[in-house]
Design a protein around this motif. Structure first.
Motif, PDB file in Angstrom:
ATOM      1  N   GLU A  26       0.829  -1.208   0.000  1.00 48.16           N
ATOM      2  CA  GLU A  26       0.000   0.000   0.000  1.00 48.16           C
ATOM      3  C   GLU A  26       0.868   1.265   0.000  1.00 48.16           C
ATOM      4  O   GLU A  26       2.077   1.200   0.267  1.00 48.16           O
ATOM      5  CB  GLU A  26      -0.919   0.015   1.220  1.00 48.16           C
ATOM      6  N   LEU A  67      -4.205   4.181 -12.123  1.00 48.18           N
ATOM      7  CA  LEU A  67      -3.952   3.218 -11.065  1.00 48.18           C
ATOM      8  C   LEU A  67      -2.627   2.523 -11.366  1.00 48.18           C
ATOM      9  O   LEU A  67      -2.519   1.772 -12.341  1.00 48.18           O
ATOM     10  CB  LEU A  67      -5.102   2.200 -10.988  1.00 48.18           C
ATOM     11  N   MET A  93     -11.847   6.081  -4.431  1.00 49.39           N
ATOM     12  CA  MET A  93     -10.884   5.712  -5.476  1.00 49.39           C
ATOM     13  C   MET A  93     -11.337   6.145  -6.876  1.00 49.39           C
ATOM     14  O   MET A  93     -10.594   6.793  -7.623  1.00 49.39           O
ATOM     15  CB  MET A  93     -10.802   4.190  -5.438  1.00 49.39           C
ATOM     16  N   THR A 105      -3.193   4.644  -1.605  1.00 51.61           N
ATOM     17  CA  THR A 105      -4.194   3.616  -1.348  1.00 51.61           C
ATOM     18  C   THR A 105      -4.060   3.061   0.073  1.00 51.61           C
ATOM     19  O   THR A 105      -2.978   2.742   0.528  1.00 51.61           O
ATOM     20  CB  THR A 105      -4.072   2.455  -2.365  1.00 51.61           C
ATOM     21  N   ALA A 109      -8.282  -0.012  -0.529  1.00 52.22           N
ATOM     22  CA  ALA A 109      -8.058   0.323  -1.937  1.00 52.22           C
ATOM     23  C   ALA A 109      -6.942  -0.528  -2.547  1.00 52.22           C
ATOM     24  O   ALA A 109      -7.001  -0.901  -3.722  1.00 52.22           O
ATOM     25  CB  ALA A 109      -7.726   1.814  -2.065  1.00 52.22           C
ATOM     26  N   THR A 110      -5.938  -0.848  -1.753  1.00 50.78           N
ATOM     27  CA  THR A 110      -4.844  -1.689  -2.251  1.00 50.78           C
ATOM     28  C   THR A 110      -5.342  -3.099  -2.553  1.00 50.78           C
ATOM     29  O   THR A 110      -4.941  -3.717  -3.546  1.00 50.78           O
ATOM     30  CB  THR A 110      -3.680  -1.722  -1.239  1.00 50.78           C
TER      31      THR A 110
END
Ligand code: PSU
Ligand code: MN
Length: 305
Positions: A26, A67, A93, A105, A109-110
């Motif tokens: 992350e 991303l 995100m 992130t 989110a990771t």
């Protein structure tokens, strides 16, 4: 259809194409979890440790709307020095990417990014959880919900002792998330190896972790699993020493009206001050330790396939 603005680094892409082990990392820990320049030094050291242990690191962040899975030295350096970077979870995100923004992130989110890329293992420091006083504030990290729906094995040093740990375990149980202590019965509590709460499950080898990961797949279970890896003995700050410091930091947050996304970064920074930097040394040691176990687990998963 909107195409996904996704940049997978050449090294990560090669590893994915050949079925080689990859470990996701992350970026909130870089931008919000540690001060400069230790944040950059640690981010680099984690990547080196993962390579030394036979896997490819994939540090994840949103850069100018894209991303990024696997970052080069320049990108990592820029992110570590950037100020006012957004902290991205599941909720924000897409908005950040749609606007062409930049953000770090979180665990949630990771995990989303790792799943998209086909990465099974993610190593970090600690996950978010149920905050103290959640009965009033309703502050429960989106990380918990993510663990229940995204099939990634997360290696962390347990949940941070700044949280309400019994409530965090209860929520994870309700959500069907396996919480397994590594090599011991007690739940590690980030800066401490843990002595007060028993972990729901225990695993003793990277192969155990890999087999459990694959069995969840075989059962078509949607979520991931949380491996709670205790901090190395020589780096531990005993719970008895941390307890008053955490109480003080939590009070200070309250006094200053800190809540929401700002709370975890505030508490980490305040605890860093109150321990004269020792909490950061411990944090670095435990993340590197998790990187080793993450790489070993990713290798076992790769060889089971
Ligand atoms: N652990 C750390 N430092 C951090 C975090 C965890 O040692 O900065 C971050 C992770 O990104 C985690 C997030 O997902 O804090 C949780 O934030 P919140 O409590 O706002 O959900
Ligand atoms: Mn929160």
């Amino acid at each position: 259809m909107t195409a996904l603005p996704l940049d997978i680094s050449p090294a990560v892409q090669t590893a994915l194409d050949t079925g080689a082990p990859v470990v996701a990392l992350e970026s909130t820990i870089i931008t919000h979890g540690m001060p400069w320049p230790q944040n950059l030094e640690t981010a680099r050291a984690i990547e080196t440790t993962i390579r030394e242990n036979g896997a490819e690191p994939a540090t994840i962040a949103v850069l100018d709307g894209r991303l990024c899975i696997g970052m080069d030295a320049g990108q990592l350096d820029a992110l570590a020095q950037a100020k006012q970077v957004a902290k991205l979870s599941r909720a924000d995100m897409a908005v950040c990417m749609a606007r062409g923004g930049t953000g770090a992130t979180t665990v949630a989110a990771t995990m989303i990014a790792a799943r998209l890329a086909g990465i099974s293992v993610f190593a970090t420091g600690g996950i978010g959880g149920v905050h103290r006083g959640a009965d009033q504030s309703f502050d429960i990290s989106a990380d918990l919900q993510e663990l229940s729906q995204t099939p990634v094995t997360v290696v962390a040093a347990g949940a941070k002792a700044i949280l309400d740990l019994p409530k965090t375990l209860e929520v994870l149980e309700t959500l069907g998330v396996p919480v397994m202590a590594y090599g011991q019965d007690m739940l590690p509590t980030f800066w401490s190896r843990g002595a007060t709460l028993k972990a729901p499950l225990r695993v003793d080898t990277p192969l155990d972790i890999a087999k459990a990961h694959q069995m969840r797949r075989a059962l078509s279970l949607p979520g991931g699993q949380l491996v709670a890896n205790p901090i190395p003995r020589d780096a531990e700050i005993p719970q008895s020493e941390m307890r008053p410091i955490i109480t003080r930091a939590t009070k200070d947050a309250d006094t200053h009206g800190i809540s929401g996304k700002a709370l975890t970064p505030y508490l980490l920074q305040r605890i860093y001050e109150l321990t004269d930097g020792r909490s950061l040394d411990a944090n670095i040691a435990l993340v590197l330790n998790n990187a080793v176990l993450g790489a070993q687990s990713a290798q076992e998963i790769a060889s089971l396939r």
